[in-house]
Write a protein that holds these residues in place. Structure first.
Motif, short mmCIF file in Angstrom:
data_model
loop_
_atom_site.label_atom_id
_atom_site.label_comp_id
_atom_site.label_asym_id
_atom_site.label_seq_id
_atom_site.Cartn_x
_atom_site.Cartn_y
_atom_site.Cartn_z
N PHE A 3 57.45 82.34 95.29
CA PHE A 3 57.77 81.76 96.59
C PHE A 3 57.68 82.83 97.68
CE2 PHE A 3 60.68 80.06 99.77
CZ PHE A 3 60.09 78.82 99.93
N LEU A 4 56.99 82.52 98.73
CA LEU A 4 56.82 83.42 99.88
C LEU A 4 56.13 84.72 99.50
CD1 LEU A 4 59.87 83.43 102.30
CD2 LEU A 4 57.49 83.47 102.90
N ARG A 5 55.43 84.74 98.39
CA ARG A 5 54.79 85.99 98.02
C ARG A 5 53.31 85.98 98.43
NH1 ARG A 5 56.58 88.61 92.46
NH2 ARG A 5 58.56 88.61 93.52
N THR A 7 51.05 85.22 100.90
CA THR A 7 51.03 84.82 102.31
C THR A 7 49.72 85.22 102.98
OG1 THR A 7 52.20 86.86 102.78
CG2 THR A 7 53.54 84.88 102.65
N ASP A 10 48.25 82.61 105.27
CA ASP A 10 49.11 82.47 106.46
C ASP A 10 48.88 83.64 107.41
OD1 ASP A 10 50.20 80.14 105.74
OD2 ASP A 10 52.16 80.90 105.18
N GLN A 40 57.87 86.91 116.49
CA GLN A 40 58.25 87.30 115.12
C GLN A 40 59.35 86.39 114.57
OE1 GLN A 40 59.06 91.56 114.42
NE2 GLN A 40 60.79 90.86 113.19
N GLU A 41 60.35 86.13 115.41
CA GLU A 41 61.46 85.29 114.97
C GLU A 41 60.98 83.86 114.68
OE1 GLU A 41 64.36 86.06 114.02
OE2 GLU A 41 65.16 84.03 113.80
N VAL A 43 58.04 82.97 113.70
CA VAL A 43 57.28 82.98 112.44
C VAL A 43 58.25 83.07 111.25
CG1 VAL A 43 55.58 84.25 111.07
CG2 VAL A 43 55.22 83.95 113.51
N ALA A 44 59.24 83.95 111.39
CA ALA A 44 60.21 84.12 110.29
C ALA A 44 60.91 82.79 109.99
CB ALA A 44 61.23 85.20 110.65
N LEU A 47 58.40 80.37 108.33
CA LEU A 47 58.02 80.70 106.94
C LEU A 47 59.10 80.37 105.93
CD1 LEU A 47 56.14 84.11 107.34
CD2 LEU A 47 55.17 81.89 106.78
N ARG A 48 60.31 80.27 106.38
CA ARG A 48 61.40 79.91 105.44
C ARG A 48 61.24 78.47 104.97
NH1 ARG A 48 67.31 80.80 107.05
NH2 ARG A 48 67.57 80.29 104.88
N ARG A 51 54.59 76.85 104.84
CA ARG A 51 53.48 77.80 104.94
C ARG A 51 52.72 77.38 106.20
NH1 ARG A 51 49.89 78.06 99.97
NH2 ARG A 51 49.24 79.89 101.12
N ASP A 54 50.02 74.96 105.72
CA ASP A 54 50.38 73.59 105.35
C ASP A 54 50.70 72.74 106.57
OD1 ASP A 54 50.04 74.16 102.74
OD2 ASP A 54 52.17 74.42 102.27
#
Lengths: 159, 231
Positions: A3-5, A7, A10, A40-41, A43-44, A47-48, A51, A54
């Motif tokens: 998970f979240l690896r 990327t 993205d 940045q925030e 995107v963070a 991404l939680r 993707r 998606d």
């Protein structure tokens, strides 16, 4: 695989979107904040949950997120200034900018967003209303209110 | 006035100092991961608390000796982990798991007995494909090309996970899906003995996985499934 690896796709997508997102963030961000931090925030937070690849329109989603973050930040900063007038005097004021920019920066982020998207990026009010989550009429009203405020400021300066 | 406004907006838009987008993205990914881990830790604590309340103190017992020692990557098991009951891992189970791990780590060929009709490979409750025993000597044949599974991105291979993990644990029968309730076995192999290998609790749920090996009474492997945890 995790998970979240993975990327990479993205990251590639973000690379394409970054210049446009940064410009938008620079328009809506409070003067105290670096627009990059907003991007940045956004995107963070995205991404939680998703993707980027998606999402049907990652740019639209991220712009929405940037605008929400900018509005929240502005609210927090205003509350802080109200609570501590000394802080308000010390904070980098919009008045340090040329008058036309300073006038623009006094407008709320959502109004700045409408004006930027319509006047510079050529969006329709219908598209803007979708981004703001309001009706087309409300988006138009925000733009007129913003223009009225700018006109008033201009008149006061020329007086 | 409109032209002036446009110019001013352009100036404002150019005020953001451009950075390396890869750096911005990397930083955002790290923040997202850190927050995810924090959420998972609180979720795991809540999950364990719920499990204790649900199963009662009788089922929260001492763990049987289920450590697996394989080559240089000997694994350890932290004490006090919740086990949902069921039979303990036998010596044969442990040897079988050790054989699979050695194969994953390319120490030697798979020291497992595969069913003549082939072994079914799957993800979670779904059996996806069947491989002949001869094919299973090739690690590439263990790869499942599924694009996405429980919010993880494929392809998936039980061998990759076993190879990358250093601290593993063996259990038999149904087991908690990390902080969540046990996942039932695939319908076609539900009657078989389920020997599972998963990382110990210290890895947290984000890195949690389980490789479930379904064997018959003779210890012949009929299916191997992989499962992951998703928030």
């Amino acid at each position: 695989m995790r998970f979240l690896r993975d990327t990479s796709s993205d990251q590639e997508r973000f690379r394409q979107l970054y210049p446009r997102l940064l410009r938008f963030a620079a328009v809506v961000a409070p003067t105290e904040d670096d627009p990059n931090d907003l991007v940045q925030e956004a995107v963070a937070q995205t991404l939680r949950r998703h993707r980027l690849t998606d999402l049907q329109s990652p740019e639209h989603y991220l712009r929405k997120s940037i605008l929400r973050l900018a509005s929240n930040r502005r609210r927090t900063l205003s509350a802080r200034r109200r609570a501590n007038p000394r802080l308000a005097r010390m904070s980098p004021a919009v008045d340090s900018h040329p008058s036309d920019l300073a006038d623009l920066l006094r407008l709320p982020p959502s109004v700045r967003a409408v004006l930027f998207l319509v006047e510079v990026e050529g969006w329709t009010y219908r598209q803007v209303s979708d981004l703001l989550g309001c009706s087309e009429q409300a988006a138009r009203a925000r733009a007129s209110r913003g223009l009225r405020q700018l006109r008033t400021a201009l008149m006061e300066e020329t007086r | 006035m409109r032209d002036e406004l446009r110019r001013t907006l352009q100036v404002l838009a150019e005020q953001g100092q451009s950075r390396d987008p890869d750096q911005v993205f990397l930083a955002a990914t790290q923040v997202a991961r850190r927050r995810q881990r924090r959420t998972l830790v609180s979720g795991t604590v809540a999950g364990v608390a719920v499990a204790i309340l649900a199963v009662g103190p009788g089922l929260v017992g001492k763990r049987n000796d289920t450590r697996v020692a394989v080559g240089s990557g000997a694994t350890t098991v932290p004490p006090g982990t919740i086990v949902p009951g069921g039979p303990a891992a036998s010596e044969r189970d442990r040897l079988m798991v050790a054989g699979l791990i050695e194969f994953a780590r390319e120490v030697g060929p798979p020291a497992l007995t595969f069913a003549e009709e082939g072994v079914q490979l799957g993800l979670g409750e779904d059996l996806i494909t069947r491989r002949a025993p001869s094919e299973l000597n090739d690690p590439a044949q263990w790869v499942l090309a599924t694009q996405e599974f429980r919010s993880h991105v494929g392809p998936f291979s039980a061998l990759t996970l076993l190879r990358e993990s250093r601290s593993l644990d063996v259990s038999v029968g149904p087991h908690p899906h990390c902080a969540s309730a046990p996942v039932p076995p695939p319908a076609g192999v539900a009657h078989l003995r389920r020997v599972s290998v998963h990382p110990d609790a210290a890895d947290g749920c984000l890195g949690w996985f389980t490789v479930d090996i379904y064997v018959d009474a003779e210890g012949i492997v009929h299916a191997v499934t992989l499962d992951l945890w998703a928030p």
